[in-house]
Design a protein around this motif. Structure first.
Motif, mmCIF file in Angstrom:
data_model
loop_
_atom_site.group_PDB
_atom_site.id
_atom_site.type_symbol
_atom_site.label_atom_id
_atom_site.label_comp_id
_atom_site.label_asym_id
_atom_site.label_seq_id
_atom_site.Cartn_x
_atom_site.Cartn_y
_atom_site.Cartn_z
ATOM 1 N N UNK A 83 0.807 -1.221 0.000
ATOM 2 C CA UNK A 83 0.000 0.000 0.000
ATOM 3 C C UNK A 83 0.840 1.271 0.000
ATOM 4 N N UNK A 84 2.001 1.243 0.665
ATOM 5 C CA UNK A 84 2.789 2.461 0.839
ATOM 6 C C UNK A 84 3.932 2.610 -0.159
ATOM 7 N N UNK A 85 4.420 1.480 -0.680
ATOM 8 C CA UNK A 85 5.544 1.528 -1.623
ATOM 9 C C UNK A 85 5.117 1.207 -3.052
ATOM 10 N N UNK A 86 4.365 0.123 -3.199
ATOM 11 C CA UNK A 86 4.187 -0.465 -4.524
ATOM 12 C C UNK A 86 3.031 0.163 -5.289
ATOM 13 N N UNK A 87 1.874 0.318 -4.674
ATOM 14 C CA UNK A 87 0.771 1.005 -5.362
ATOM 15 C C UNK A 87 1.143 2.435 -5.767
#
Length: 219
Positions: A12-16
């Motif tokens: 949720x915080x890095x990849x999206x």
């Protein structure tokens, strides 16, 4: 450590936020356990937004970059894939889950053996690991539908382009610090290729990359 919560936060915080939105890729990130592909003393760092050093040399790419490479090269279920640089085997596992078979070439024998153990533990069977210089490709298995290069290079290697099938795609990070570009190369015919700049990034050099260094102007 709560690995599942850390995995959720990674997605949720890095990849999206890095434009990885393909449901197939996001689903894989929850099912292929990244912590099982890092050294035991680095399991708690498995989801950190950084390259991780491998025990035998080399580095494991950032999670967001592994996910983005897997997404942007658009692997299809029938695809035969060449991976240049096995590393820990995590990106190998993602590619294997997406395609028909992965041939992964790793220059370091100990790294290859460690990756083989990681892949076996993860239940990944449609992978052939080869010890060698991946910049040479794997002519005996060519042509490939997909080629993924797991480290940066100074230029796009012609040897690898030649091993793409017509309609095939290669994804590779090219350039020098501080500015590198991730390129998608497509073979549109026997003699023609297209090239698209996808995004800017900086990652570690692939082993033996100096062998294809272009001539530099000297003033």
């Amino acid at each position: 450590m709560d690995f599942e919560n850390a995995r959720f936060n990674m997605v949720e915080q890095q990849i999206r936020p890095w434009d990885v939105l393909d449901p197939k890729i996001l689903d894989l990130l929850f099912h292929v356990k990244r912590e099982d592909f890092v050294a035991a003393d680095k399991r708690q760092l498995a989801f950190v937004d950084t390259e991780l050093p491998l025990p035998n040399g080399g580095k494991m790419l950032q999670p967001k970059l592994e996910a983005r490479l897997a997404q942007d090269v658009a692997v299809q279920p029938q695809d035969k894939i060449l991976e240049v640089g096995t590393g820990a085997g995590y990106l190998t596992a993602l590619l294997a889950k997406l395609g028909r078979h992965v041939y992964s070439v790793e220059i370091n024998a100990a790294t290859r053996e460690a990756a083989a153990a990681n892949l076996k533990k993860a239940g990944i069977g449609n992978v052939t690991l080869v010890e060698g210089n991946g910049l040479d490709g794997l002519k005996e298995q060519a042509p490939f539908d997909v080629i993924v290069v797991g480290g940066s290079l100074p230029v796009v290697p012609e040897t690898l382009k030649a091993q793409l099938a017509v309609g095939g795609r290669m994804i590779v990070v090219v350039g020098d610090l501080p500015a590198m570009s991730c390129k998608l190369i497509k073979r549109v015919s026997e003699s023609a290729f297209s090239e698209t700049n996808l995004f800017e990034t900086c990652i570690s050099r692939l082993a033996k990359a100096e062998a294809i260094e272009p001539e530099r102007f000297v003033f």
